[in-house]
Design a protein around this motif. Sequence first.
Motif, PDB file in Angstrom:
ATOM      1  N   GLU A 140     -65.482  12.669  -2.098  1.00 38.34           N
ATOM      2  CA  GLU A 140     -65.654  13.723  -3.221  1.00 38.34           C
ATOM      3  C   GLU A 140     -65.804  13.209  -4.878  1.00 38.34           C
ATOM      4  OE1 GLU A 140     -62.795  16.329  -2.202  1.00 38.34           O
ATOM      5  OE2 GLU A 140     -64.202  17.188  -0.489  1.00 38.34           O
ATOM      6  N   GLU A 141     -64.919  12.424  -5.042  1.00 41.26           N
ATOM      7  CA  GLU A 141     -64.843  11.616  -6.344  1.00 41.26           C
ATOM      8  C   GLU A 141     -66.158  10.949  -6.326  1.00 41.26           C
ATOM      9  OE1 GLU A 141     -61.199   9.143  -8.383  1.00 41.26           O
ATOM     10  OE2 GLU A 141     -62.227   8.055  -6.565  1.00 41.26           O
ATOM     11  N   GLY A 142     -66.514  10.198  -5.212  1.00 43.51           N
ATOM     12  CA  GLY A 142     -67.939   9.580  -5.538  1.00 43.51           C
ATOM     13  C   GLY A 142     -69.116  10.380  -5.656  1.00 43.51           C
ATOM     14  N   LYS A 143     -69.273  11.660  -5.223  1.00 45.69           N
ATOM     15  CA  LYS A 143     -70.186  12.489  -5.508  1.00 45.69           C
ATOM     16  C   LYS A 143     -70.243  13.025  -6.968  1.00 45.69           C
ATOM     17  CE  LYS A 143     -71.327  15.923  -2.138  1.00 45.69           C
ATOM     18  NZ  LYS A 143     -71.210  16.727  -1.265  1.00 45.69           N
ATOM     19  N   ALA A 144     -69.022  13.456  -7.344  1.00 42.73           N
ATOM     20  CA  ALA A 144     -68.597  13.874  -8.740  1.00 42.73           C
ATOM     21  C   ALA A 144     -69.140  12.667  -9.787  1.00 42.73           C
ATOM     22  CB  ALA A 144     -67.336  14.344  -8.952  1.00 42.73           C
ATOM     23  N   ASN A 145     -69.110  11.675  -9.419  1.00 44.26           N
ATOM     24  CA  ASN A 145     -69.438  10.515 -10.507  1.00 44.26           C
ATOM     25  C   ASN A 145     -70.833   9.838 -10.210  1.00 44.26           C
ATOM     26  OD1 ASN A 145     -69.019   8.216  -8.862  1.00 44.26           O
ATOM     27  ND2 ASN A 145     -66.649   8.233  -9.622  1.00 44.26           N
ATOM     28  N   GLY A 146     -71.438  10.573  -9.353  1.00 50.20           N
ATOM     29  CA  GLY A 146     -72.992   9.993  -9.035  1.00 50.20           C
ATOM     30  C   GLY A 146     -73.190   8.857  -8.120  1.00 50.20           C
ATOM     31  N   ALA A 147     -71.946   8.356  -7.698  1.00 51.24           N
ATOM     32  CA  ALA A 147     -72.039   7.175  -6.783  1.00 51.24           C
ATOM     33  C   ALA A 147     -72.874   7.579  -5.344  1.00 51.24           C
ATOM     34  CB  ALA A 147     -70.885   6.235  -6.610  1.00 51.24           C
ATOM     35  N   VAL A 148     -72.086   8.687  -5.028  1.00 52.81           N
ATOM     36  CA  VAL A 148     -72.460   9.216  -3.642  1.00 52.81           C
ATOM     37  C   VAL A 148     -73.730  10.148  -3.704  1.00 52.81           C
ATOM     38  CG1 VAL A 148     -71.782  10.348  -1.510  1.00 52.81           C
ATOM     39  CG2 VAL A 148     -70.378   8.606  -2.582  1.00 52.81           C
ATOM     40  N   ARG A 149     -74.607   9.985  -2.877  1.00 50.88           N
ATOM     41  CA  ARG A 149     -75.688  11.164  -2.531  1.00 50.88           C
ATOM     42  C   ARG A 149     -74.988  12.597  -2.490  1.00 50.88           C
ATOM     43  NH1 ARG A 149     -78.209  10.440   1.477  1.00 50.88           N
ATOM     44  NH2 ARG A 149     -77.437   8.753   2.495  1.00 50.88           N
ATOM     45  N   GLN A 150     -75.837  13.581  -3.062  1.00 49.80           N
ATOM     46  CA  GLN A 150     -75.305  14.973  -3.183  1.00 49.80           C
ATOM     47  C   GLN A 150     -75.332  15.600  -1.594  1.00 49.80           C
ATOM     48  OE1 GLN A 150     -73.629  16.525  -5.287  1.00 49.80           O
ATOM     49  NE2 GLN A 150     -73.693  14.741  -6.891  1.00 49.80           N
ATOM     50  N   SER A 151     -76.276  14.997  -0.789  1.00 54.53           N
ATOM     51  CA  SER A 151     -76.451  15.602   0.167  1.00 54.53           C
ATOM     52  C   SER A 151     -75.120  15.117   1.411  1.00 54.53           C
ATOM     53  CB  SER A 151     -77.946  14.949   0.988  1.00 54.53           C
ATOM     54  OG  SER A 151     -77.665  13.633   1.337  1.00 54.53           O
ATOM     55  N   VAL A 152     -74.525  14.293   1.020  1.00 53.15           N
ATOM     56  CA  VAL A 152     -73.443  13.741   1.772  1.00 53.15           C
ATOM     57  C   VAL A 152     -72.452  14.747   2.193  1.00 53.15           C
ATOM     58  CG1 VAL A 152     -71.442  12.100   2.137  1.00 53.15           C
ATOM     59  CG2 VAL A 152     -73.774  11.370   1.512  1.00 53.15           C
ATOM     60  N   ASP A 153     -72.040  15.029   3.272  1.00 51.52           N
ATOM     61  CA  ASP A 153     -70.995  15.964   3.681  1.00 51.52           C
ATOM     62  C   ASP A 153     -69.467  15.134   3.758  1.00 51.52           C
ATOM     63  OD1 ASP A 153     -69.172  17.124   5.346  1.00 51.52           O
ATOM     64  OD2 ASP A 153     -70.356  18.252   6.515  1.00 51.52           O
ATOM     65  N   CYS A 154     -68.649  15.321   3.063  1.00 55.74           N
ATOM     66  CA  CYS A 154     -67.560  14.348   2.799  1.00 55.74           C
ATOM     67  C   CYS A 154     -66.833  14.626   3.895  1.00 55.74           C
ATOM     68  CB  CYS A 154     -66.881  14.874   1.549  1.00 55.74           C
ATOM     69  SG  CYS A 154     -67.550  14.780  -0.022  1.00 55.74           S
ATOM     70  N   HIS A 155     -66.672  15.608   4.435  1.00 59.73           N
ATOM     71  CA  HIS A 155     -65.817  15.739   5.982  1.00 59.73           C
ATOM     72  C   HIS A 155     -66.355  14.839   6.990  1.00 59.73           C
ATOM     73  CE1 HIS A 155     -62.814  17.256   8.560  1.00 59.73           C
ATOM     74  NE2 HIS A 155     -63.666  17.804   9.313  1.00 59.73           N
ATOM     75  N   PHE A 156     -67.592  14.813   7.142  1.00 62.83           N
ATOM     76  CA  PHE A 156     -68.329  14.264   8.223  1.00 62.83           C
ATOM     77  C   PHE A 156     -68.273  12.607   7.926  1.00 62.83           C
ATOM     78  CE2 PHE A 156     -71.949  11.637   8.892  1.00 62.83           C
ATOM     79  CZ  PHE A 156     -72.101  11.722  10.364  1.00 62.83           C
ATOM     80  N   ALA A 157     -68.404  12.427   6.373  1.00 62.06           N
ATOM     81  CA  ALA A 157     -68.446  10.953   6.184  1.00 62.06           C
ATOM     82  C   ALA A 157     -67.077  10.361   6.485  1.00 62.06           C
ATOM     83  CB  ALA A 157     -68.765  10.890   4.708  1.00 62.06           C
ATOM     84  N   ALA A 158     -65.917  11.086   6.252  1.00 66.08           N
ATOM     85  CA  ALA A 158     -64.542  10.546   6.328  1.00 66.08           C
ATOM     86  C   ALA A 158     -64.442  10.135   7.912  1.00 66.08           C
ATOM     87  CB  ALA A 158     -63.517  11.288   5.867  1.00 66.08           C
ATOM     88  N   GLN A 159     -64.752  11.218   8.679  1.00 68.19           N
ATOM     89  CA  GLN A 159     -64.560  11.182  10.312  1.00 68.19           C
ATOM     90  C   GLN A 159     -65.395   9.970  10.611  1.00 68.19           C
ATOM     91  OE1 GLN A 159     -62.289  12.159  12.543  1.00 68.19           O
ATOM     92  NE2 GLN A 159     -62.763  14.079  11.937  1.00 68.19           N
ATOM     93  N   ALA A 160     -66.708   9.844  10.007  1.00 70.39           N
ATOM     94  CA  ALA A 160     -67.594   8.635  10.449  1.00 70.39           C
ATOM     95  C   ALA A 160     -66.916   7.391  10.045  1.00 70.39           C
ATOM     96  CB  ALA A 160     -68.874   8.755   9.937  1.00 70.39           C
ATOM     97  N   VAL A 161     -66.337   7.036   9.144  1.00 72.63           N
ATOM     98  CA  VAL A 161     -65.693   5.932   8.622  1.00 72.63           C
ATOM     99  C   VAL A 161     -64.525   5.518   9.595  1.00 72.63           C
ATOM    100  CG1 VAL A 161     -64.260   4.721   7.030  1.00 72.63           C
ATOM    101  CG2 VAL A 161     -66.105   6.083   6.278  1.00 72.63           C
ATOM    102  N   ILE A 162     -63.820   6.612   9.596  1.00 71.63           N
ATOM    103  CA  ILE A 162     -62.567   6.371  10.731  1.00 71.63           C
ATOM    104  C   ILE A 162     -63.039   6.128  12.019  1.00 71.63           C
ATOM    105  CG2 ILE A 162     -60.729   7.829  11.916  1.00 71.63           C
ATOM    106  CD1 ILE A 162     -60.461   9.304   9.294  1.00 71.63           C
ATOM    107  N   GLY A 163     -64.091   6.813  12.578  1.00 70.39           N
ATOM    108  CA  GLY A 163     -64.672   6.566  13.854  1.00 70.39           C
ATOM    109  C   GLY A 163     -65.147   5.139  13.947  1.00 70.39           C
ATOM    110  N   MET A 164     -65.821   4.801  13.005  1.00 67.79           N
ATOM    111  CA  MET A 164     -66.420   3.538  13.139  1.00 67.79           C
ATOM    112  C   MET A 164     -65.342   2.216  13.199  1.00 67.79           C
ATOM    113  SD  MET A 164     -69.284   1.858  10.863  1.00 67.79           S
ATOM    114  CE  MET A 164     -70.595   2.596  11.691  1.00 67.79           C
ATOM    115  N   CYS A 165     -64.361   2.543  12.476  1.00 67.02           N
ATOM    116  CA  CYS A 165     -63.317   1.659  12.222  1.00 67.02           C
ATOM    117  C   CYS A 165     -62.622   1.590  13.426  1.00 67.02           C
ATOM    118  CB  CYS A 165     -62.344   1.865  11.104  1.00 67.02           C
ATOM    119  SG  CYS A 165     -62.976   1.476   9.389  1.00 67.02           S
TER     120      CYS A 165
END
Lengths: 199, 199
Positions: A140-165
């Motif tokens: 979310e922080e990344g989205k707020a400061n422009g690093a992360v694309r606006q289309s990213v779903d943060c909940h999904f993204a977190a789950q994806a990182v965890i799952g991949m790891c």
Amino acid sequence: MQEAGTKKYSQQRQAAVRAAAAVFAEKGFHGAGTKDIAERMGIKQGSLYYYFKSKEEALGEVCLYGIQEYVEHMATIADGEQPFEAKLVATVTSHLSSYRERNEALKVYNDERLYLPKARRSRLKELGSDYRQRLEGIFEEGKANGAVRQSVDCHFAAQAVIGMCNAWGDLIVRDPDLDLFMVIQKCTDLLINGFTKKP
Amino acid sequence: MQEAGTKKYSQQRQAAVRAAAAVFAEKGFHGAGTKDIAERMGIKQGSLYYYFKSKEEALGEVCLYGIQEYVEHMATIADGEQPFEAKLVATVTSHLSSYRERNEALKVYNDERLYLPKARRSRLKELGSDYRQRLEGIFEEGKANGAVRQSVDCHFAAQAVIGMCNAWGDLIVRDPDLDLFMVIQKCTDLLINGFTKKP
DNA sequence: TTCTATTTCTATAGTTCTATAGAATTCTTT
DNA sequence: AAAGAATTCTATAGAACTATAGAAATAGAA
């Protein structure tokens, strides 16, 4: 009975938890016998009950041991001042490294915790949610400061990182020759390209 | 004893495999009892041995059932004429959908196959390698025709796709309300952004 | 119906596993 | 060294589970 404050006791109990972790990781909770755990410690089956009231308690301890420190580390990362990409790298590094360092306990947390009765699971659930939420916050922080694309779903993204790891963690535990830093580098590459804006 | 050709027999045996899949997925191989499987079919514990020579054989059948069709489907995708991105979407869709359609068998393949004795595992191993290699091939093809960035490690990429799909598959099996197509869409988004060149 | 093959059931042998009780041993402190 | 506490051992009760054997029931064909 044990005086919980004894130095020797807590050391040996730690060893018991680690032995249980190794055995549970290899054979699964139900596949592992209390005898296997005891053998790995060099004591007899019955003696194990000096350290654990039950096999279930042993599993609970292993899971807690597996996730605790690593959640605390996540708090440090999330609250830090680094930019998004650095936080992501730190997260993946911490997560994957802990599979090596803390040996098999994190794998046990992932694969076997559901066999615990609900009561024993609630504390673990808290810790897990905590982790996921903080990771979500990083996105979310990344989205707020422009690093992360606006289309990213943060909940999904977190789950994806965890799952991949976790998926790679499994391979890391199973194959000690697998190059940890290669995996870390490629995972972060994928995630950064996948989630951040292009310059 | 069974005449393998009987229509009724094979139908009932299929039901037995599915029952075993459900129970193994929920409780794990060692946590599940032959009694649980039989109960789910509406027969008694001993009767199960009319369909399986042993509990292990049941697990073997479930794993095979879990992965077989889905590997065949991958062959179709890999050999097709579609561009890289379409193949990736098709792969993820096929992989994740099969967690819903074929219920729990694929989860059992992932989580429990290591408990099979080596002899019984070899056929499964072949199928698994086949799958991964074809997926790797899709990435190589993508690199060759410019869709995929040159820096991508195809072996890593294939493993990452599989790992991510399995992680989400777990959640999909556990939570029937989870929106399958949302997950598919977000996963492919991440992977396409992560691996392909930007226009 | 009657015969035959298929499917399910009952009952159980034999094994394995968890947990407990109490004895034996080792360590620590006085 | 002796006393007391901590740790491990032996032995076992009691439960659960796999696999088998043979009887019973069901269905299908003659």
